[in-house]
Scaffold this motif. Structure first.
Motif, short mmCIF file in Angstrom:
data_model
loop_
_atom_site.label_atom_id
_atom_site.label_comp_id
_atom_site.label_asym_id
_atom_site.label_seq_id
_atom_site.Cartn_x
_atom_site.Cartn_y
_atom_site.Cartn_z
N ALA A 119 3.79 4.00 8.31
CA ALA A 119 2.36 3.45 7.90
C ALA A 119 2.46 1.99 8.72
N GLY A 120 3.57 1.36 8.88
CA GLY A 120 3.40 0.05 9.55
C GLY A 120 3.13 0.15 10.89
N MET A 132 -3.43 -0.63 1.92
CA MET A 132 -3.35 -0.39 0.59
C MET A 132 -4.86 -0.43 0.15
N TRP A 133 -5.14 0.71 -0.23
CA TRP A 133 -6.59 0.79 -0.65
C TRP A 133 -6.89 1.05 -2.14
N GLY A 135 -10.34 2.09 -4.96
CA GLY A 135 -11.55 2.29 -4.75
C GLY A 135 -12.02 3.00 -6.30
N PRO A 136 -13.22 2.90 -6.51
CA PRO A 136 -13.73 3.11 -7.82
C PRO A 136 -12.97 4.24 -8.68
N ARG A 137 -12.03 5.56 -7.84
CA ARG A 137 -11.26 6.22 -8.62
C ARG A 137 -10.03 6.62 -7.81
N ASP A 138 -9.52 5.69 -7.03
CA ASP A 138 -8.37 5.87 -6.40
C ASP A 138 -7.66 4.98 -6.10
N PHE A 139 -6.43 4.76 -5.69
CA PHE A 139 -5.46 3.98 -5.27
C PHE A 139 -4.65 4.64 -4.20
N ALA A 140 -4.49 4.17 -3.04
CA ALA A 140 -3.72 4.48 -1.91
C ALA A 140 -3.19 3.75 -1.04
N LEU A 153 -6.40 -3.92 0.32
CA LEU A 153 -5.82 -5.10 -0.44
C LEU A 153 -4.94 -6.00 0.15
N LEU A 154 -4.02 -5.11 1.01
CA LEU A 154 -3.06 -6.21 1.86
C LEU A 154 -3.14 -6.67 3.05
#
Length: 188
Positions: A119-120, A132-133, A135-140, A153-154
């Motif tokens: 990922a880096g 790092m995402w 949204g209304p119904r998700d986190f990834a 977010l990051l």
């Protein structure tokens, strides 16, 4: 006739035993084979037939495995190399609960560390889609196809997070391997 048969049987067993020890350094291997030969001849001098004496030792490959196990563990216990430790612990993974747990932890934590490393590095080449995402119904944490549907977010803090996660995974894996080797190694 039986004396020649006994000698041929012992010689064949010792040949297979020496071949099974081929990964061991030559001086140690020769010493172990000579000592085993002496033990066999002692037992035969004590009245056992070659078949009976050899039955006490078992298959030459299995008997050699005990010496190889000790060699690998001793080398790993005195080494700071993660590859020596991994090789020694992996050798016992099917025979020891400690080794199995250690290999399992190394695989799981190592996979997470590898994921953070990927990922880096990927963030360098595709910063708009990696992060790092939320949204209304998700986190990834990773790659998203539609970044406009989520908020990152990051930002550039993704790089130190990935570096810290990789370093932490490395230290955990190394510590688990050292712990397992200490438990598995023969006590002096």
């Amino acid at each position: 006739m039986t004396i020649q048969y006994d000698e041929d049987l012992v010689a064949g067993w010792l040949r297979r035993f020496k071949w099974a020890l081929k990964r061991m350094p030559s001086p140690e291997r020769e010493d172990i084979v000579a000592e085993t030969r002496a033990h066999l001849h002692e037992r035969m001098a004590g009245g056992l037939t070659a078949v009976q004496a050899l039955a006490n030792f078992g298959a030459p490959e299995a008997y050699a495995g005990k010496f190889l196990d000790e060699m690998y563990l001793s080398a790993a216990a005195g080494s700071q190399s993660w590859s020596d430790n991994l090789r020694a612990v992996a050798r016992f993974a099917t025979r020891s609960g400690v080794a199995f747990v250690a290999i399992f932890v190394v695989l799981m934590v190592g996979s997470l560390g590898l994921g953070f490393l990927i990922a880096g590095v990927w963030k360098i080449f595709d910063p708009a889609h990696v992060g790092m995402w939320v949204g209304p119904r998700d986190f990834a944490l990773g790659v998203v196809d539609h970044p406009e549907a989520s908020r990152e977010l990051l930002g550039n803090w993704m790089y130190p997070l990935c570096a810290a996660a990789v370093a932490l995974a490395w230290f955990i894996c190394r510590g688990v391997l050292l712990w397992a080797v200490r438990i598995l190694a023969p006590k002096a």
